[in-house]
Design a protein around this motif. Structure first.
Motif, PDB file in Angstrom:
ATOM      1  N   ILE A  29      41.166  13.825   5.546  1.00 32.27           N
ATOM      2  CA  ILE A  29      39.850  13.318   5.172  1.00 32.27           C
ATOM      3  C   ILE A  29      39.436  12.288   6.205  1.00 32.27           C
ATOM      4  N   THR A  30      38.156  12.306   6.578  1.00 29.90           N
ATOM      5  CA  THR A  30      37.682  11.322   7.553  1.00 29.90           C
ATOM      6  C   THR A  30      36.327  10.800   7.110  1.00 29.90           C
ATOM      7  N   GLY A  31      35.891   9.772   7.763  1.00 28.83           N
ATOM      8  CA  GLY A  31      34.557   9.267   7.489  1.00 28.83           C
ATOM      9  C   GLY A  31      34.540   8.251   6.361  1.00 28.83           C
ATOM     10  N   PRO A  32      33.347   8.041   5.766  1.00 33.94           N
ATOM     11  CA  PRO A  32      33.249   7.026   4.705  1.00 33.94           C
ATOM     12  C   PRO A  32      34.194   7.303   3.535  1.00 33.94           C
ATOM     13  N   ARG A  68      32.550   4.822  -2.620  1.00 35.35           N
ATOM     14  CA  ARG A  68      31.967   5.692  -1.603  1.00 35.35           C
ATOM     15  C   ARG A  68      30.461   5.471  -1.498  1.00 35.35           C
ATOM     16  N   TYR A  69      29.826   5.148  -2.604  1.00 38.68           N
ATOM     17  CA  TYR A  69      28.392   4.868  -2.537  1.00 38.68           C
ATOM     18  C   TYR A  69      28.158   3.536  -1.822  1.00 38.68           C
ATOM     19  N   TYR A  70      28.934   2.519  -2.225  1.00 38.08           N
ATOM     20  CA  TYR A  70      28.663   1.179  -1.699  1.00 38.08           C
ATOM     21  C   TYR A  70      29.001   1.052  -0.229  1.00 38.08           C
ATOM     22  N   ILE A  71      30.034   1.819   0.207  1.00 39.23           N
ATOM     23  CA  ILE A  71      30.430   1.732   1.600  1.00 39.23           C
ATOM     24  C   ILE A  71      29.303   2.247   2.485  1.00 39.23           C
ATOM     25  N   GLU A 124      19.352  -2.296  -3.283  1.00 36.30           N
ATOM     26  CA  GLU A 124      20.583  -2.807  -3.882  1.00 36.30           C
ATOM     27  C   GLU A 124      20.305  -3.531  -5.172  1.00 36.30           C
ATOM     28  N   THR A 125      19.162  -4.271  -5.216  1.00 41.06           N
ATOM     29  CA  THR A 125      18.833  -4.980  -6.457  1.00 41.06           C
ATOM     30  C   THR A 125      18.706  -3.993  -7.601  1.00 41.06           C
ATOM     31  N   LEU A 126      18.134  -2.822  -7.287  1.00 47.20           N
ATOM     32  CA  LEU A 126      17.932  -1.848  -8.361  1.00 47.20           C
ATOM     33  C   LEU A 126      19.193  -1.054  -8.665  1.00 47.20           C
ATOM     34  N   LEU A 127      20.030  -0.812  -7.651  1.00 43.92           N
ATOM     35  CA  LEU A 127      21.101   0.161  -7.845  1.00 43.92           C
ATOM     36  C   LEU A 127      22.499  -0.424  -7.937  1.00 43.92           C
ATOM     37  N   SER A 128      22.845  -1.342  -7.027  1.00 43.52           N
ATOM     38  CA  SER A 128      24.268  -1.677  -6.911  1.00 43.52           C
ATOM     39  C   SER A 128      24.830  -2.357  -8.148  1.00 43.52           C
ATOM     40  N   GLU A 129      24.012  -3.106  -8.876  1.00 46.75           N
ATOM     41  CA  GLU A 129      24.532  -3.770 -10.069  1.00 46.75           C
ATOM     42  C   GLU A 129      24.065  -3.053 -11.323  1.00 46.75           C
ATOM     43  N   SER A 133      29.404  12.615  -3.991  1.00 51.76           N
ATOM     44  CA  SER A 133      29.892  11.488  -3.195  1.00 51.76           C
ATOM     45  C   SER A 133      30.693  11.927  -1.988  1.00 51.76           C
ATOM     46  N   ILE A 134      31.186  13.193  -1.976  1.00 51.46           N
ATOM     47  CA  ILE A 134      31.909  13.654  -0.793  1.00 51.46           C
ATOM     48  C   ILE A 134      30.928  13.834   0.362  1.00 51.46           C
ATOM     49  N   ASP A 135      29.661  14.088   0.020  1.00 49.95           N
ATOM     50  CA  ASP A 135      28.637  14.237   1.053  1.00 49.95           C
ATOM     51  C   ASP A 135      28.887  15.491   1.881  1.00 49.95           C
TER      52      ASP A 135
END
Lengths: 382, 178
Positions: A225-228, A266-269, A196-201, A372-374
């Motif tokens: 649609i279901t899931g994340p 969708r990434y952060y969830i 997270e330190t490298l990616l989320s911000e 991001s749809i995975d």
């Protein structure tokens, strides 16, 4: 809504039809998108699938119930344990089989480990689509390998586990299972913090992912649609909480809900869901009881699958797979083979809104929206 | 909290003259009235079945059938004291999934529910592709998993592969092994 660029009186423009062909490094498998472009902006997008269609549903009509279990591994080939879980749930509903306590706990542990495996792979590959060429994948896979080694020790295979049986699991867990899972529970949060330190911000991630590919709530519910992806759009619906299948209602865990429904959400969830899965694993490991790993009826069925007859009727069993709602609809006519076997695959249905999310965006955004749809093509095409 | 019989009576009251039967734990609805009933199930505040989970085409040789599984994601009725949302236990709690089956003859036509629930879009295309049921009113009914120009419908019971040279689904009789 008009997505074309403003017309210039001296410049003649034309729509360009581009084929993001089935052979493409960023389409997560053999998946084709026919895109009509105006400059760089997408005005129309039609997905074409079926390149990996293996007629799984017809094959299952010719095999016994247990015979299709290894084939379910290959549906969503990254998360084999959850596929087995959904199928086992559907057959147990059809045949009214009970599952002993120890087997329930083992199943939940395997399902949550699979969720970790899937989400960390998605984070790695989303960053790959963004252009961070394989470095996040390398770090993600380093952690993922530890979990896959554990799967290999338990079931004999890293990815195509074929571990679940109707009424329980195939074999009991090894004696070093609990210490190894505890090691994963201890080390994973530190790894997630590092990631997270490298990616989320990260500036580039935020600039490219925020407000891109927004999925509104009503469209998400209407399109199934279901899931994340659904939860990132703000809908609090998690099948583990709603249905409470298996023993999920004994565990305390929260479910993260997004606000905007863009690619960043969708990434952060998924990062947040990984943290919640660790909580469930922690509780399950502490409470794992002694007992049988498969019920008597289930063991009989596993020993002689050609004698396992399900009563006439139909059943729909669903779980919260890492990608969404994975459901199996089984129709039985009283013989040893199913009459109709249908997979409700989350990746297939989540693709319904790909066009809506991509209209007006650039081609590069279409790649990360798809990421991001995975999706995994084994599940889309079956 | 309604039972299947209560839903059947309610629907028969709302739509006069429709003959609904209950088979196992599913409702069999005639295809002529299906579109109106579907709209009613989605919009009526008693049910609010706004999530169509699964559409499956099944081939019973004399007729074909489409099985729908409906869930409700309706807003929560209760909310916790601290303002957090209670899990979306639906207004139709205890009913879900509502299984509805609609029958038609082989190569028959059926109304498409894609205008009501968009999740049916790809699933109805798949049912058309693999079982051969025509959906009237579908915005884009063409093959989805098989390639364009493929002639047959693979999931039908009488489908024979072009290169099939042995019987499938029968197990060899080996003495002493069941």
């Amino acid at each position: 809504m008009d997505y074309t660029l403003k017309e210039s009186p001296t410049l003649e423009t034309q729509m360009l039809e581009v084929n993001l062909g089935p052979q493409h490094p960023s389409t997560h498998g053999v998946f084709q998108m026919n895109v009509t472009l105006d400059g760089e902006t997408i005005t129309r997008l039609k997905p074409v699938m079926g390149y990996l269609h293996r007629n799984h549903e017809k094959l299952a009509e010719n095999m016994t119930y247990l015979g299709s279990m290894p084939f379910t591994d290959r549906l969503d080939y990254i998360c084999s344990m959850t596929n087995n879980f959904a199928y086992a749930l559907a057959v147990e509903k059809l045949a009214n089989l009970e599952v002993p306590e120890r087997a329930q706990y083992i199943r939940v542990i395997m399902a949550e480990l699979t969720r970790l495996v899937n989400h960390i792979l998605l984070v790695g590959f989303l960053l790959n689509d963004l252009g961070a060429f394989f470095t996040p994948v390398l770090y993600a896979f380093r952690e993922r390998e530890k979990i896959l080694d554990l799967f290999e020790a338990i079931s004999g295979s890293r990815m195509m586990c074929n571990y679940f049986r109707f009424g329980g699991v195939k074999v009991d867990v090894t004696s070093d299972f609990i210490p190894r899972v505890r090691q994963i529970i201890n080390n994973f949060p530190k790894f997630l913090d590092e990631l997270e330190t490298l990616l989320s911000e990260n500036e580039i991630l935020m600039a490219r992912c925020q407000n891109v590919g927004i999925l509104p709530e009503e469209l998400a519910i209407n399109a199934g649609i279901t899931g994340p992806m659904l939860r990132a759009s703000g809908v609090p619906y998690d099948i583990r909480k709603v249905d409470g299948y298996s023993i999920y209602n004994r565990f305390k865990f929260r479910v993260p809900i997004g606000e905007t429904g863009d690619v960043y959400d969708r990434y952060y969830i998924r990062i947040l869901e990984m943290r919640e899965s660790l909580k469930i694993l922690d509780q399950a490991i502490k409470e794992l009881p002694d007992g049988e790993f498969i019920s008597k009826a289930g063991a009989l069925g596993a020993r002689s699958p050609r004698n396992f007859k399900a009563p006439k009727g139909d059943a729909y069993g669903r779980i919260e797979a890492p990608k969404g709602e994975l459901g199996f609809y089984l129709v039985s006519d009283g013989t040893i083979k199913p009459y109709r076997y249908h997979v409700r695959s989350p990746s297939f249905i989540n693709l319904t809104v790909l066009e809506d999310m991509c209209l007006g965006q650039k081609v590069a955004d279409a790649i990360i929206i798809l990421g991001s749809i995975d999706i995994v093509l084994g599940e889309v095409d079956r | 909290m309604k039972s299947l019989e209560q839903i059947k009576e309610d629907l028969e009251r709302q739509f006069h003259g429709v003959g609904i039967t209950i088979e196992g734990s599913s409702l069999i609805i005639p295809k002529e009235k299906w579109l109106e009933i579907a709209r009613y199930l989605k919009d009526s505040p008693d049910y609010q079945f706004d999530f169509l989970s699964s559409v499956t085409g099944v081939d019973y040789v004399q007729h074909t059938e489409v099985a729908y599984h409906l869930y409700s994601m309706a807003p929560p009725i209760r909310q916790n004291a601290d303002g957090s949302v209670l899990w979306r236990k639906s207004a139709a709690d205890g009913l879900c999934p509502l299984t509805i089956k609609v029958r038609t003859e082989r190569d028959g036509h059926m109304p498409s529910v894609t205008p009501i629930w968009r999740s049916a879009e790809y699933q109805e295309r798949e049912a058309y592709d693999l079982v051969g049921i025509q959906f009237d009113g579908h915005p884009d009914l063409r093959r989805i998993l098989m390639w364009e120009g493929f002639q047959h419908h693979p999931l039908r019971k009488d489908y024979v592969q072009e290169d099939q040279d042995r019987e499938v689904g029968t197990f060899p009789k080996v003495p002493g092994f069941v």
